[in-house]
Scaffold this motif. Structure first.
Motif, PDB file in Angstrom:
ATOM      1  N   ALA A 177     -82.384 -53.728  -3.254  1.00  0.00           N
ATOM      2  CA  ALA A 177     -82.489 -53.448  -4.153  1.00  0.00           C
ATOM      3  C   ALA A 177     -80.451 -53.846  -4.280  1.00  0.00           C
ATOM      4  O   ALA A 177     -79.956 -52.488  -3.935  1.00  0.00           O
ATOM      5  CB  ALA A 177     -82.789 -52.673  -5.330  1.00  0.00           C
ATOM      6  N   LEU A 178     -80.062 -54.467  -5.371  1.00  0.00           N
ATOM      7  CA  LEU A 178     -78.378 -54.259  -5.886  1.00  0.00           C
ATOM      8  C   LEU A 178     -78.830 -53.661  -7.433  1.00  0.00           C
ATOM      9  O   LEU A 178     -79.591 -54.177  -7.829  1.00  0.00           O
ATOM     10  CB  LEU A 178     -78.180 -54.848  -5.778  1.00  0.00           C
ATOM     11  N   THR A 179     -78.086 -52.151  -8.162  1.00  0.00           N
ATOM     12  CA  THR A 179     -77.768 -52.041  -8.905  1.00  0.00           C
ATOM     13  C   THR A 179     -76.275 -51.993  -9.307  1.00  0.00           C
ATOM     14  O   THR A 179     -75.540 -52.875  -8.782  1.00  0.00           O
ATOM     15  CB  THR A 179     -77.845 -50.844  -9.160  1.00  0.00           C
ATOM     16  N   LEU A 180     -76.240 -53.651 -10.739  1.00  0.00           N
ATOM     17  CA  LEU A 180     -75.437 -53.730 -11.080  1.00  0.00           C
ATOM     18  C   LEU A 180     -75.131 -53.376 -12.510  1.00  0.00           C
ATOM     19  O   LEU A 180     -76.689 -53.293 -13.072  1.00  0.00           O
ATOM     20  CB  LEU A 180     -75.202 -55.285 -11.890  1.00  0.00           C
ATOM     21  N   THR A 181     -74.434 -53.073 -12.952  1.00  0.00           N
ATOM     22  CA  THR A 181     -73.753 -52.703 -14.748  1.00  0.00           C
ATOM     23  C   THR A 181     -73.841 -53.667 -16.110  1.00  0.00           C
ATOM     24  O   THR A 181     -73.797 -54.843 -15.598  1.00  0.00           O
ATOM     25  CB  THR A 181     -72.844 -51.706 -15.053  1.00  0.00           C
ATOM     26  N   GLN A 182     -74.707 -53.678 -16.454  1.00  0.00           N
ATOM     27  CA  GLN A 182     -74.355 -54.394 -17.268  1.00  0.00           C
ATOM     28  C   GLN A 182     -73.173 -55.075 -18.007  1.00  0.00           C
ATOM     29  O   GLN A 182     -72.076 -54.298 -18.187  1.00  0.00           O
ATOM     30  CB  GLN A 182     -75.532 -54.111 -18.790  1.00  0.00           C
ATOM     31  N   PRO A 183     -72.918 -56.682 -18.214  1.00  0.00           N
ATOM     32  CA  PRO A 183     -73.586 -57.732 -18.825  1.00  0.00           C
ATOM     33  C   PRO A 183     -74.012 -57.950 -17.058  1.00  0.00           C
ATOM     34  O   PRO A 183     -74.713 -59.133 -17.014  1.00  0.00           O
ATOM     35  CB  PRO A 183     -73.202 -58.482 -19.438  1.00  0.00           C
ATOM     36  N   ARG A 184     -73.736 -57.648 -16.319  1.00  0.00           N
ATOM     37  CA  ARG A 184     -73.435 -58.704 -14.746  1.00  0.00           C
ATOM     38  C   ARG A 184     -74.477 -58.753 -14.194  1.00  0.00           C
ATOM     39  O   ARG A 184     -75.023 -59.986 -13.620  1.00  0.00           O
ATOM     40  CB  ARG A 184     -72.760 -58.161 -13.929  1.00  0.00           C
ATOM     41  N   ALA A 185     -76.027 -57.820 -14.504  1.00  0.00           N
ATOM     42  CA  ALA A 185     -77.181 -57.838 -14.185  1.00  0.00           C
ATOM     43  C   ALA A 185     -77.805 -59.173 -14.614  1.00  0.00           C
ATOM     44  O   ALA A 185     -78.487 -59.607 -14.124  1.00  0.00           O
ATOM     45  CB  ALA A 185     -77.728 -56.339 -14.505  1.00  0.00           C
ATOM     46  N   THR A 186     -77.526 -58.574 -16.152  1.00  0.00           N
ATOM     47  CA  THR A 186     -78.797 -59.776 -16.925  1.00  0.00           C
ATOM     48  C   THR A 186     -77.496 -61.540 -16.429  1.00  0.00           C
ATOM     49  O   THR A 186     -78.711 -62.344 -15.994  1.00  0.00           O
ATOM     50  CB  THR A 186     -78.386 -60.262 -18.058  1.00  0.00           C
ATOM     51  N   LEU A 187     -76.631 -61.398 -15.981  1.00  0.00           N
ATOM     52  CA  LEU A 187     -75.432 -62.982 -16.021  1.00  0.00           C
ATOM     53  C   LEU A 187     -76.427 -63.901 -15.133  1.00  0.00           C
ATOM     54  O   LEU A 187     -76.368 -64.910 -14.178  1.00  0.00           O
ATOM     55  CB  LEU A 187     -74.734 -62.502 -15.590  1.00  0.00           C
ATOM     56  N   VAL A 188     -76.731 -62.411 -13.382  1.00  0.00           N
ATOM     57  CA  VAL A 188     -77.725 -62.727 -12.588  1.00  0.00           C
ATOM     58  C   VAL A 188     -78.927 -63.084 -12.067  1.00  0.00           C
ATOM     59  O   VAL A 188     -79.212 -64.504 -12.158  1.00  0.00           O
ATOM     60  CB  VAL A 188     -77.665 -61.909 -11.176  1.00  0.00           C
ATOM     61  N   ALA A 189     -79.609 -62.964 -13.891  1.00  0.00           N
ATOM     62  CA  ALA A 189     -80.924 -62.809 -13.602  1.00  0.00           C
ATOM     63  C   ALA A 189     -81.098 -64.098 -14.064  1.00  0.00           C
ATOM     64  O   ALA A 189     -82.212 -64.398 -14.101  1.00  0.00           O
ATOM     65  CB  ALA A 189     -81.191 -61.952 -14.758  1.00  0.00           C
ATOM     66  N   ILE A 190     -80.701 -64.521 -15.560  1.00  0.00           N
ATOM     67  CA  ILE A 190     -79.926 -65.985 -15.854  1.00  0.00           C
ATOM     68  C   ILE A 190     -79.194 -67.365 -15.226  1.00  0.00           C
ATOM     69  O   ILE A 190     -79.121 -67.879 -15.602  1.00  0.00           O
ATOM     70  CB  ILE A 190     -80.062 -65.811 -17.740  1.00  0.00           C
ATOM     71  N   ASP A 191     -79.078 -66.261 -14.292  1.00  0.00           N
ATOM     72  CA  ASP A 191     -78.507 -67.794 -12.967  1.00  0.00           C
ATOM     73  C   ASP A 191     -77.134 -68.242 -13.984  1.00  0.00           C
ATOM     74  O   ASP A 191     -76.565 -69.159 -13.400  1.00  0.00           O
ATOM     75  CB  ASP A 191     -79.280 -69.103 -12.686  1.00  0.00           C
ATOM     76  N   ALA A 192     -76.775 -67.186 -13.793  1.00  0.00           N
ATOM     77  CA  ALA A 192     -74.787 -67.900 -15.246  1.00  0.00           C
ATOM     78  C   ALA A 192     -74.671 -67.372 -13.335  1.00  0.00           C
ATOM     79  O   ALA A 192     -72.878 -67.836 -14.047  1.00  0.00           O
ATOM     80  CB  ALA A 192     -75.067 -67.112 -16.274  1.00  0.00           C
ATOM     81  N   GLN A 193     -74.647 -65.911 -13.282  1.00  0.00           N
ATOM     82  CA  GLN A 193     -73.569 -65.341 -12.103  1.00  0.00           C
ATOM     83  C   GLN A 193     -74.024 -65.853 -11.344  1.00  0.00           C
ATOM     84  O   GLN A 193     -75.176 -65.788 -10.992  1.00  0.00           O
ATOM     85  CB  GLN A 193     -73.582 -64.658 -12.463  1.00  0.00           C
ATOM     86  N   ARG A 194     -73.701 -66.022  -9.933  1.00  0.00           N
ATOM     87  CA  ARG A 194     -74.495 -66.577  -7.932  1.00  0.00           C
ATOM     88  C   ARG A 194     -74.047 -65.835  -7.281  1.00  0.00           C
ATOM     89  O   ARG A 194     -74.447 -65.696  -5.770  1.00  0.00           O
ATOM     90  CB  ARG A 194     -74.901 -68.193  -7.828  1.00  0.00           C
ATOM     91  N   ILE A 195     -72.367 -65.532  -7.700  1.00  0.00           N
ATOM     92  CA  ILE A 195     -71.608 -64.892  -6.388  1.00  0.00           C
ATOM     93  C   ILE A 195     -71.461 -63.328  -7.010  1.00  0.00           C
ATOM     94  O   ILE A 195     -70.380 -63.194  -7.854  1.00  0.00           O
ATOM     95  CB  ILE A 195     -70.436 -65.229  -6.335  1.00  0.00           C
ATOM     96  N   VAL A 196     -72.127 -62.505  -6.591  1.00  0.00           N
ATOM     97  CA  VAL A 196     -71.163 -60.871  -6.998  1.00  0.00           C
ATOM     98  C   VAL A 196     -70.358 -60.296  -6.058  1.00  0.00           C
ATOM     99  O   VAL A 196     -70.261 -60.006  -5.396  1.00  0.00           O
ATOM    100  CB  VAL A 196     -72.916 -60.295  -6.895  1.00  0.00           C
ATOM    101  N   THR A 197     -69.198 -59.946  -5.908  1.00  0.00           N
ATOM    102  CA  THR A 197     -68.141 -59.140  -5.344  1.00  0.00           C
ATOM    103  C   THR A 197     -68.121 -57.751  -5.531  1.00  0.00           C
ATOM    104  O   THR A 197     -68.711 -56.664  -6.430  1.00  0.00           O
ATOM    105  CB  THR A 197     -66.785 -59.805  -6.182  1.00  0.00           C
ATOM    106  N   CYS A 198     -68.471 -56.854  -4.047  1.00  0.00           N
ATOM    107  CA  CYS A 198     -68.982 -55.574  -3.757  1.00  0.00           C
ATOM    108  C   CYS A 198     -67.813 -55.658  -2.801  1.00  0.00           C
ATOM    109  O   CYS A 198     -67.278 -56.058  -2.012  1.00  0.00           O
ATOM    110  CB  CYS A 198     -69.893 -55.350  -3.403  1.00  0.00           C
TER     111      CYS A 198
END
Length: 125
Positions: A3-24
């Motif tokens: 699992a990858l923990t993301l803070t909101q609103p980024r977690a939701t952006l990934v869930a709705i496919d509005a964000q497909r790239i996550v920078t760590c």
């Protein structure tokens, strides 16, 4: 499953496919299925103030509005009641891990992702 923990609103952006790239700040050799977990708090985005500033950016409100609505009289406080916290919000597939300072183009099937520094794309925003 990992699992990858993301803070909101980024977690939701990934869930709705509005964000497909996550920078760590770290790399991983893992590729495959991944759970997206919405953090329980807002510490990493600077608390309620940081959350409010993020949602004040047009890219965030435009992405979230069709899914959650956005009451401009309530602002970020209205979304805090809508967005999930401390829960698994999506599953995805981790397909690559690329250093951001070396990006020129990355191919994934029929897609080519390009997000060089200075690019003002939807993903980069």
């Amino acid at each position: 499953m990992k699992a990858l923990t993301l803070t909101q609103p980024r977690a939701t952006l990934v869930a709705i496919d509005a964000q497909r790239i996550v920078t760590c700040s770290w790399a991983t050799e893992y590729r495959g299925p991944l759970l997206i977990h919405a953090a329980a708090g807002l510490g990493l985005v600077g608390g309620i103030r940081g959350f409010t500033e993020l949602l004040g950016q047009t890219a965030f409100t435009r992405a979230l509005e069709p899914h959650y609505g956005y009451d401009y009289t309530l602002g970020a406080f209205g979304l805090i009641d809508c967005l999930p916290f401390g829960a698994i919000v999506a599953t995805c597939k981790l397909v690559d891990c690329v250093r951001t300072d070396l990006w020129s183009s990355v191919e994934h099937g029929s897609e080519i992702w390009q997000v060089p520094p200075g690019n003002i794309s939807r993903e980069y925003a």
